[in-house]
Structure formats: C-alpha cells, structure tokens
Design an enzyme around this catalytic site. Structure first.
Site, short mmCIF file in Angstrom:
data_model
loop_
_atom_site.label_atom_id
_atom_site.label_comp_id
_atom_site.label_asym_id
_atom_site.label_seq_id
_atom_site.Cartn_x
_atom_site.Cartn_y
_atom_site.Cartn_z
N ASN H 46 0.81 -1.21 0.00
CA ASN H 46 0.00 0.00 0.00
C ASN H 46 0.85 1.26 0.00
OD1 ASN H 46 -2.54 -0.87 -0.11
ND2 ASN H 46 -3.04 -0.55 2.06
N CYS H 47 1.99 1.15 0.61
CA CYS H 47 2.76 2.34 0.87
C CYS H 47 3.05 3.14 -0.40
CB CYS H 47 4.05 1.97 1.61
SG CYS H 47 3.69 1.20 3.21
#
Lengths: 187, 187, 187, 187, 187, 187, 187, 187, 187, 187
Positions: H46-47
């Site tokens: 996700n980062c």
C-alpha cells in the site's frame, strides 16, 4: 559476626597435591581436623619460608590426624610450577590450593579486594567443618607453625574432653582445668 | 572486610588500673604499641591463667614500649573486685577494661551476641591505631602470650624497617628478607 | 505501647541461686507471682542496700507465694562472687540473674544503651506471665521494697477478687471497692 | 527507649484549677518539681480515693516546692463537674488536667488505645522538665502517695547533692552514700 | 470518598441508657432506623439544648421506628453524671454513647484531632447499617431536630417506595415524584 | 479529615448566570457568604424542585448578604438549556455552575465516581472561604432550603458575636448562649 | 501503546436511543461493526452539524451492517433534551451515549482532563470489539462522515478478504492489492 | 493522555529529499504547517500507492504552505533506493524520513513493538509544532490524502480565524460557525 | 556477563532466502553450526563487500556443515530489494535476516541505540545454540571471512575432540595440544 | 551496551616488562595504539603459543606504533616466573599484565566468575583510549595474531582517513571506499 564456631561455607576449587590436580570442597575438610593456611601469592618472599615451616612440621600434623592446606588466589597451575621451581615449596607434601575466584578468601574474610590477594590467615577447623581458631596477620608479619600446632592440640584435647578447658600456654600433656561452680572467683 | 590494616573504631569505656578507675578511648591507644586481649568473663576459669601469663610477660611488653589491655564485657566494678580477690589477676599491672555496652567487642568482631560475652581475641595495634594482627579462639582454647610477644616484635621490626619482611617463625634478632625482583620465584 | 498487661517476652539466661547456677526463662516465671528487680551493676553502692532490703522482706514475699529475682547486666559468675563477698548481698536467698546479653533489660525497657547497664526497675508479674505493675527510677534514687510488697498484695487481691478494686494506699486487710453503676460519680 | 532522664515532650491542653480553666504546656512544668498522676477516668471508683490521697498530702508536696497534676483523657469540663460533685475530688487544690486528644497519655506511654483511657501512671519530673521516676499500674491496683512523696524527696536530695546516692527505703533525713572506689565491692 | 450509601464501620463502645451501662456496636444499629447525633463534649453549652430538643422529639422518632444515639468522646461514666446533673440531659431516654477511643468519631469523619472532640454531626442510618444522610456543623452552630426528623421520614418513604423520590422540602404526606423518561427535561 | 473549618480548595469552572457565561473560582466565593448546593444532574426530577425552592428563598439569602450557587457535573451549556426549558429552573437568578471536570465535586467529597454525578450536598461558606456547615443526602432524599437559611443565619450570628453560641433550633432573633465557666455542667 | 488492534476496554453507561434509555457496554459493541463518534458537549456548535452529517449517512452505515454511537461526557438526560430541542440532533436514530464518569473518554484516550470534555474522536471497531481505525481532532476542526464510511468499508473489505489490502483512497468497488513476494519493491 | 494540542517531542533523524540526505528535527517542523505520514515499511504494497496519492496532491499542500513528510522505520539509505526503484515513490518531491531508532514512531504512538514497524498514522502539525489532528489505521486499511488536505485546510482556517469553528464536512470556502451564547442549544 | 558459552536468546523474525520469505527463530539455529554476521544497514558501503566475501566462501561454510546468516535492522522487504539490485549481495545464497524490532541486535549486544543500527558483529554458534566466538568492530572497519572460517573450524575441531585445544593460528589439519599435567609450565 | 566506541575504564595493576615490574593504568594506554590480549592463565597450554605468535609479530606491531599487552588474572610474580621458565613466553618483549583483582577482566567483560579466569579476548584501542574492535573466544579456541594486525591496520587507516571505509578483508595497501550518496544501493 565472628567466624569462630561457624561452619565453613561451601566452595569448590582445584589444588596441586603430590603431583596431581585434585578438587577440594568444604566436604573434603570433614572427617578429620584441617589447618587452612592462606598466603598472599606464589613465588613471593615470606610464603616459601612459611610453607617450609609447615613442611618441617607436617609429620606432627599428620600424627595429630590433621591435614594442612596452603591457599593463595593463584591458580593450581601456578602452584604446580611453584612446587617444581622453589626448593622450599618443593618440600610440601600437602595440597597447594588455588583460589583464583576468591571464594575461599572471601569466606574466611582475608581477601584484600583492591589487590586480589589474601592476608596471612590460619584457621583450625574441626572434623565437623567448624572453625575453632583464627589468626590473621598483615602480610609483612609471618607466622610460627609451632603455635598453630599448639592451638590444634588444644582444640583437639578440649573436643575430646568436653568438661575441661586448657589454661594459658597449655601444651600437650600439661594440666587442664575443669570448670566448676567452686572455681568461680577462686583462680 | 578484614580488620587488618584498618583503624580502631571510636570507643569510650572505663577500666581498673593500678587501684584507680580510668577512662580509655581509641585515642588512649595512640602514640605507642598496644595489645588488646579479650576474655569471656571475670571470675571464670581460663581467664585468670591468661592474665597471669600476661602479667608474667609484662616487663617484656613494657621493654618493647607496648601497653597491654585486658577486656571483658564485665564492668570496671567487677574488674576491681576480680583484681582484689584473684591471686592470678591481682598480679596485673595493666588496665582491666570493662565493656558492658559491647562497643569494643563489636568493633573487634569478637562478641557472641546470644551470650553477651567475647571470644578470646588478641590484637596487636600500632602507634597510629591500626590493627596489624588478629587472633581469635573458641573460648575453651587458651592463648600463649609468648606468641603474642613474637608477633609484636615482628610487627615492630617491619614497621621500623619498611623494606624488609620477617620470614616464618622469625624471632627478634633473626634474619629478615628484603623483597626484590630477583627473589621472585627463587625462594 | 505500655508494658502493663502484656506477656513477658521469651528470654533465657543464667542465675546464681542458693549456691548453684540455674537457668531462668520466661517459663520459670509462670505458675506463681514474680517480682523482677533490675539494678545497674554488681559491686556498686545502692544495689547492695536494695538487695538487703529485699532479703529482709523475703519471708513476706514467700508467704505471699511470690519469687523475687534480682537482675543486672553482669554475669552469673559476678553474682556468685558478689554473693560471697558482700555481707548485704550474701543475705539474698532468691536468684541473682545475669543479663550480659541485655535481653531482659531490653524486654523491660530499662537498658541504658550507652552504658550497657539497667535502670532501677521493679516489675510485678502474675502467674500467667503478665506484667501488672512497673516502677523505674533514675539510678541515684533507690526504691522501698515495702511499697513493692504492697503493690504485690494489691495485685494479688484484685486478681483473686475480680469484681473489686483497691483504693489509694490500700494495704492488706483494708476495705476495697466494688465498682458499680451506683458508685459512678458518687465517690 | 526508657523515658527516664528524657525531656517531657511538647503538649498543650486545658485544666481545671482553683475554679478556673487554665492552659498547661510542657513549659508550665519547668522551674519547679512536678508530679504527674495519670488516672483512667473521671467519676470512677479508685480515682477519687487517689485524688483525695494526693489532696491530703498536698501540703507536703507544696512544702517540697512541687506541683501536683492529675491527668485523665476526659475534658476539663468533666473535671470541673467532677470537682463540684465528688467530695473526694473537691478537696483537690491542684490542676485537674484534661487530655481528650491523648497527647500526654501517648507521650508518657500510658494510653490504652482500645479504651481511650490511661493506665495509673505517676511521674516525678525535675525543674528542667526531665523525668526522674516512673510508676505504672494496671488500673485495678491503686497507688500510695506517701511513696510518691518519698521518691520526690530522694530525687530532690540527690539533685541537690550530686555526689551522693540514696540507699534503699531512704527517707528524708536518713543517711546517704557517697560512691567511691573504696566502696566498690565492699557494701 | 463520601460516607453516603456506605456501611457503618465496626465499632464497640459503652453507653449510658435508662440507668444502665450497655454495649453498643455496629450490629446494635441494624434492624431498625438509627439517628447518630455527635456532640463535642458533655457538660458544655449547646449540647444540652440539642439533647433536650432530641428528647422533646423522641416520641416522634420512636413512632417512626427509629432509635436516637447521642455520641461524644467522653466516657459513659461522664454521661451518667451528665444525665444526673443536667436537667436538660436528664430528659434523654435514648443511649448516651461514649467514644473516648475516638473510633466512632473517626469512622464518621467528625473528629477534631488536635482537640480530641467531635464536630456536631448527624447521620441517618437505615436498618441495613447504611448511611443515608450526613449533616456536620462547626461547633458554634447548633442543629434543629425537626429537620433531622424530616430527613428520616423522607429516607424511610423513599426506602419503602423505591420508584419515587421526595421533592424539595417534602414533608410526610406530601406528594412525591415518580421518575420517568417523560419527566426528563420537563420539570 | 472533616471539611468543616477548612478552606475551599482552588477550582475554576464555567457557570450560566443571568443570561451570560461567567467564570467561577474559589476567589469568587470570598468577600461574602456563599451557599453551594450540589445536585446530581440537570433535567432530572428532584433537582428542579430544589432549585425552585432556592429561587423562592433567594430574596432572603440576598438580604442576608449571601450568594447561592447550584452545582452539577453537567456543562454550563446544559445549564443554559435547562434554564430555558424548565419553568422551575427558569426562576433561578443565581449562578448554575458546571463541573464536568469533577473538580468541585471531588473537593467537597460528593462525587459518586462510578456515575460521574454528585450527591445532594449543601455547604455554607464564610467570606474567608472557610466551610462552616455541610449536609449531604443520598440522591432520593431532597433538602429543605429553609433549614439551609437557618444554618446560614446561625453561622452569621456566631461569626458576628464570637463570644456566643446558638442553642438547638435557634432561629434569627432567638436567645443565644454565652459560654462561661459558670455554665459548665449547669445546663 | 497504540489503541489500534486492541480490545475495547470494559465500560457500562446509559444512552438515549429512539425515545428510550438503554444500557450500553463493551458487549453491546460485539457481533456487528461499530462506529464510535466522540464530541465535546451537548448543546454546542459543531456537534449538531456532525450529528446531522451522521444522521444523513445513517442509512449507508446500516446498509453496511454497522451501528453508530455518539458519545459525550454529558448525561443521557441531557442527550434526551438535546434530541428534543435541536432540529439537527433530532434527526439521530442511533444511540446518544452519556459518559459523565469519563470511563469511555479515558479508555479511548480522548479526555481533556482539565475540561472534563472529549476531543472529536472517531473509532471504527470490528465485530470482535477490536479497534481498527482512530481519528482525533482538536475541537475546532470538524470531521467528514463520508471519510468515516470509506474507512469502515475498507476495514470490512480487508476483514472479509484477508489476503488483500486496500490501496490509497480506495473506495468500495475499486481494485485492491494482494501482497506477494513478487510485488515487493515493484510498486 | 491524548497527543492532540501537545508539542512534538524532540527528535533527530535522516531523510532522503530531492536527491540528498538531510537531517530532520522537531525544529525543522516549525515555521510552517507540516503533515507527517507514517507507513509500515519501504518496498511494500500500500505504501507506494499512498505516497503516489500524496505526490499527486503535493502541489495543493505546497499551495497551502505545508510540507509533507513520509516516515518509516527504514533507513534513509532504503528510502533512496525505494525512490529510485519504485515508479510511484519516485514521484515524491517531499522528504522520505528514516526512523530506524524508532524515536518518531514512539513519540507519535504508532510503533508496533513486536514488529519494529509503524501503523499508518497521519498528523497535521501547526507552525508552532503543536499536533492538531491524528489519524491512525490498522495497516491493511489505506488513507485518502484528500481528507488529510481537508483537515489541514480546516485547521488553517480555524487558526487564522480564532472566533470561528468549521462545521461537519467543511471544505475550503464553505460557511463556518461563530460560537456564541445565543447559539447554545439552538443548532 | 560475557555472551561466550551462553545460549542464544529466543527470537523470531523474517528473512529473505533463495527467493522466498522465511521465518527464523533460535530453534532454526539448532542442529548445525551457525555463523551470524551483523551489518549496519542495507544499501550501504562495506556491507555488500562483506556479503560478497561471505558468498565467495559459502561453499566452504557449507562443506563444514554450517549455515551463514546476514542480519541488519532493515526489513526482509529491503533485503529482497537489496538482493535484486546489488550485484554483490545478489551472490548471497544464505538468508538475509531482518531485525527491525531490534531483538537480535540487543540479544547479541551490537545495537547502537541512538542510530537503530548494529555494529559489525560475527558470532560462531554450535549446534546446541551456544555462542563460541564473538567479534565486533566499529563500523568503519570491515571483517575478513577467512578468519571466521578458521574460527569455525577450530570450534568444530575442539568440539569433536574434547580432550584437545587448538594452538595459536591453528588451521585445519595442523597439530593440536592435549592439555595434561605434564605440560603445565612446560610450553 | 556494546563496549565498541567506549572509553577504557580506569584501572591500576602491575606488569612484568623487560625484567622489571611496572605499573599499568588506563593512562598508560593513551597516546599510542594498544592491543590488549586476555588469556585464561599462566603456565597453561594455548597461552604460550599465543604469546609466541604475538612475539613473532611484535616487530610489525611496533612498526605500526602499537603496544601489545598480555593480561591474565595471575599476579605479576607469576608472570615473571612464566617468562623465565617458558621458552615461548620468554620471547615476549611486551608487558605481561597481572589482574588478580579482576578489574580489567570485568571492565572488558571477559571474566568467567566461577573460575576467576578470563576468556581469550583481544581488543584494539586507539590513542584516545577508545575501544575499536573486540574479539572473544571460548578458551579452547585460539586466535591468529595476523588477523589482529589486520584489524589494527584497518582501524589506523580509517582513523587517519575519516572519509573512507575499509571493505571486506582489506589489507594494508588495498583500495578503500569513500561513502557517498551515489554509492548508496549501487554496490
């Protein structure tokens, strides 16, 4: 609290004895009388003369049923070399006990912490592992083994004759005193 | 920690000496050599013989510039009576020190707390108030003042000759050792 | 907390009594009334006069079924000699109790710690070992045994007659009071 | 620690005295001799007889330069009423001190905490506020003021004559002892 | 934490009641409603007027099935005398409770420690020993027993009618409120 | 320890008063007499009746120079709405104090921690911020403001006349008592 | 430690919900998704707009199987009145939870201790009572319920699809990511 | 205690920013608005999408005078490589802050101790270094930068207009509320 | 206390190994010899050269039945990227262990707390999980894997031949010493 | 905490060096590079071979401006004898340091407390007394002085060239690395 009439604390260390390395513990001291003689360091000055003095009197200690133990904070390795290289120490037929972990020196309150060495301390211990006499000198002042032998004999005599006490400078064979109400205030 | 090479702790108590009551403190011990001889109790069995032994050797202690102090946990009142009633104790020309508050007996670690009495302890103290030798016996085993005198002489000799040490069973006049690198491992 | 109406704490010590050394404990005090009389030191000044006073009244204490105990911080050895050498103390037929370990003197809160001696304290104790009266003087002020005897009698009377109290300066045979609601505010 | 030879602790309370309410503190006790007489409770049984006994001897206390203080844990209000309603207490010309906050009773260690009442305690206090004698009874056992007067006189005599001690049952005018080395072991 | 809705702590003390001394404990308070009325001291100024006020209303308290207890830090002995000597207090037919050990005064947080006296506190306690109302005044301000009676009635009514609450200045017989969702924000 | 005769602790909170939000602190209470009336919660059942009772008596409080403060653990926002929506509360012309941080409720020991609400507590405080009376009810039992007014008057009277005390059920104009020695035990 | 992924702590409080008072505990939150929305105080400024925002989106929360709880430190009584008097709050069909004892506000770390009010905090909690998201604002900054709904949906999606994660600004129906070794360092 | 309205604690760490390594401390955050965005780990799933989302909105943050900081517990070395190898992260023109010593992650209470990684936390900080909003997600739930921008704008608006508050879902340009007494209970 | 001859403490972490993520614990180290090589950080300067050195010698470690573990405080995610992007690190066929929670770095006492990075530490561990050698460098000083291999071989040889010791700079195949009494003092 | 990059702690001990006894302290280590080599005990098996290895390389250490110190828990007396009696040890021209008080062995965390002996530890220390490398072996595993020399050279090189680091198995004259942003992730 005084060490007199207390049990030797548990310890386990190595000694050089009659050409072998042996393990010595507080149990080794039981069953016969023991004389522990602390010295500051192997290879030094007074110590060999004191060991020689002990060696010269060893037959008398053995005749009295007592074992002699020399203790320093050196290792048993150093003790073997000391025994081999010093004519005086070479006479020793009793165990040379190493205390590099300082356990014995602390238990008998003779350790000089800032040096890691012991004071000259002599202790007579009975067959139950109980300390009966203590003698400690600043290291420049040597002891006389004859006096240690006298103490041992007196300790043995009074242990064997519970109702008696040895008077001043008692030597084996001399008269003893039997404490009694009548003697109180009369001697 | 060992008492050897430590200062005598402060104390203040009463003694019977030559027909008078005097005050004795740690300062009284300074300026000359002192020999403190603890005993369990006035009017008992071994104690008079030990005092007599000390009295018989008192001239020698005085010749060596040392004072002798007998100490028990009794009062100085008891000491006066003891001196008057015991032929042996009556010979004493040195102070008989009372320690009913147990201050000295604790400071020299010779008190038997459950009895309120002292072990037989002998201490040689130098003119600076520093303890040089200690000797402690279970009470059934008496001491020999001759050995105390030998220790005192050895302590005095090494104090006077800082570069030398007394070998085993050294007696006044005997040879001493001067520690040096060359002697290490050679004796 | 006050010692009154508390149990005597456990102790064990030696006494000189009728030519023998005996062991005295808190159990020895049970089963009959006891009078504990603390004194500062054997061989001193007031103490013999107080012992003589107790000895002169001992028949009355015995008639009352009570035992008398003299206690000092001296040893029982000193007490024997004191008994032999003091005409006043020699009259004592009750135990002379030694407290060199200070156990009794602390338990009855009469110890002068810096001296190792006791204050003049007198305690009447019932057959259950419970302290009923206490009296303590600075040492220059002696006691009067007649008053101790009066207290003992009053304690015994009220113990035997639970519903009554002894009025001021009650002496054996005098009238007592029986507390009751009606008397409240009426005396 | 024993209260003997210690200073009276600070306190502040109210008393009924000669028809007035006054404040009494530890400073009130200074400058003359004082006798503090604790009692359990106003309006009870023994207490009036003890107050009456004190009142009957009050002239003697005054002649000796001493003040008498009766103390209970009641209020000074109760003391006024007690004085008015009890023929015995009504004789009292000395202060009746209230201690409802228990400060005095704790300071003299006579409080029975579970009851909030005091034991029968009598204390002789010198003009410097130092306690010289203590006497404490279980509450069913009353005191005899004559003995308190004897103690006061002995305390005053020895205070005035520092080199002397009063022997057993000493009464005013009787012989005293002057302690000296020669007397040790001779009485 | 507030005392309201907590259990009365355990206590045991003596009271004067109808010519007798009785023991009162926390158990005595159970099984009926109780009103505890603390006062500073017997024989003082406001206290008799407050007791008289309670006595004048005692029939109403009894009709409500409640007992009244007057409490001071005085003894029950003082309470008997107070009852006998004060015309106002003499009217009291309820127990006059002594609290010389300060147990009740501390448990209800009304003790003035430096005086050893209580504040004027009134507590209504239900038959389970649970405190329902508290009222405490500085001692110069007396109470009105009529208000105590009103509180008792309101406490009893709401105890008997768990679903209702008494509105301000509710008196017996007046309307009460039944809390319900609908009333929230509508009164 | 009792709150009576102690200073109000520091606090700072918001109140709704006469259509405004104001800050109230312990300093706001100084310089005039104050009556703090704690209630459990806005919008509930008894509370509006109690506020109405206070409002109906407000002229009398003002005439006595006292301010009334209603306190709940609600916010001042809730108090504004309560004032607007409740006919009873709408009569209040005195501050409605919010204590959502529980500071006041803890300081007066009326907080019920598990509910976050206060008990019904009323406190009369003098112009120095010292609490003179306290009254606390379990929440189902409402108060009577007439009694609060009586307490206030008595507190004011005794403050203004230090030498007098108000007897039981004293109302303004009634006789008071002047404590004196003569009255002790006579009322 | 962060609250995320910890269990909601035990609590018990009262709420106003659909015209009734109900009890809410940590158990009430189990079995379905919950959204806790803390607000500072009833009757204030932003709070009604936030409640209205929640009310406008309530159908969506219900469609998602989630319950909404509004929490303030006010009582449930205030919440009833607020619901009745505020057109915005009146739209709320979800529980308005009172927290006057501050238990919930402390458990979610949103209490402002000096005010007794909560910060604006929103928490999404799963059906096991585990906190999945937290959002806390200083009180002058209001929230957007649409974002709360997005978080709830993402939390529900990832709970239902353990092998997937929602990328930034994910909205229902958008693509998710399935973490795998191959993706590491490749996005 | 909540972090809201507290100062950022002191820290010192390294970041990768525009092709350089820079030092970032709490002082770096002062003088302009800051947005701290914590993420669990570089190179994960996700980062990057969240960083890309921030990068896509970076112009808006800059226009609002705010700096964006991405923080992970990785080193700045990893952040350089991440920036070079990830197309998404490569868009970042704001600092990528390393926190391998966990100082920042602990200070913002987002550390998962057993993993050594941070939760997804976003913090808006004002130019004085005071935290105004906090948002923390379990790591499987990503954030929406548009909402962070909205919070920043609301925080800035209310900071610039102290007398106003932003209502629910306020967006730049929308109406705000000015709290006033009149509005209380009216919205 | 020294780590030598102690058990590896429990840990659990993730590693990148041969294209997979695996879990490594203290149990993973048991059953064969292990070499743990700590490095400060992925993507830095010396570290790849050290890994390459290890990789070049990996066949020899494997031939000796030992596994090699590279450890940094980075995540296993970073290790995967490092392996993919660094030609030197890409040679590694042994696990690259992540220690972002600092558990291993603390257990082996190589953590630099203010940096969150490890010192260059190498540890040889026997198949029972006991640490036999430790080597730690300040980070600017790299190691030589050939020496690590020599240590491993010596550790393995002495483990397999308990009666022998390896002399200085022993290499596989060289002569060893068998300690015996005869050798003491002879080498 | 790791010893790397910390100051050597204060110590004072005796060593045998070139036929003399010298005092060594932490100050002796300053001003030039030092290599401390701990060994378990004089007169044992591996130790002479390690000393011989050091002696054979001593010229190289001296050329590098470094002093070598051999340390055991033996006395300097034993070291003299060891030097005289062991052909291997006799080659040593550097100090043989005695540590009978265990001060150095504890400071470098190599003491085996139950044996009173040291582990085989080697430490490179810079001229400021800061420890740069540590290497510790279980006693059956000897070291290789060539590696110690390599570490010393690397430590000296990086100290002299602060901007550079030595890569794996760097030997004097080999290439070093200059860390720079560009190299991050590129090696």
């Amino acid at each position: 609290m005084s060490l007199i009439n207390t049990q030797v604390q548990p310890f386990k260390t190595q000694a050089f004895h009659n050409g072998k390395f042996i393990t010595v513990t507080e149990e080794s001291l039981k069953g016969k009388w023991s004389v522990l003689i602390f010295m500051p360091a192997a290879f030094t000055f007074n110590c060999p003369t004191e060991i020689e003095d002990a060696a010269d009197n060893y037959a008398a200690f053995q005749a009295a049923g007592a074992e002699v133990y020399i203790v320093t904070t050196d290792t048993h390795f150093s003790h073997k070399v000391w025994h081999e290289t010093s004519p005086a120490v070479g006479k020793a037929k009793f165990p040379l006990v190493g205390d590099p972990a300082h356990v014995l020196s602390k238990a008998f309150d003779v350790l000089i912490p800032e040096d890691g060495l012991a004071y000259r301390g002599t202790f007579v211990i009975n067959p139950d592992g109980v300390i009966k006499t203590a003698e400690i000198h600043s290291n420049e002042i040597a002891r006389d083994v004859a006096e240690t032998l006298r103490k041992l004999k007196a300790a043995q005599y009074t242990a064997a004759n519970p109702g008696q006490v040895c008077p001043a400078k008692w030597k084996e064979g001399a008269k003893t005193l039997t404490p009694s109400l009548d003697l109180v205030g009369k001697i």
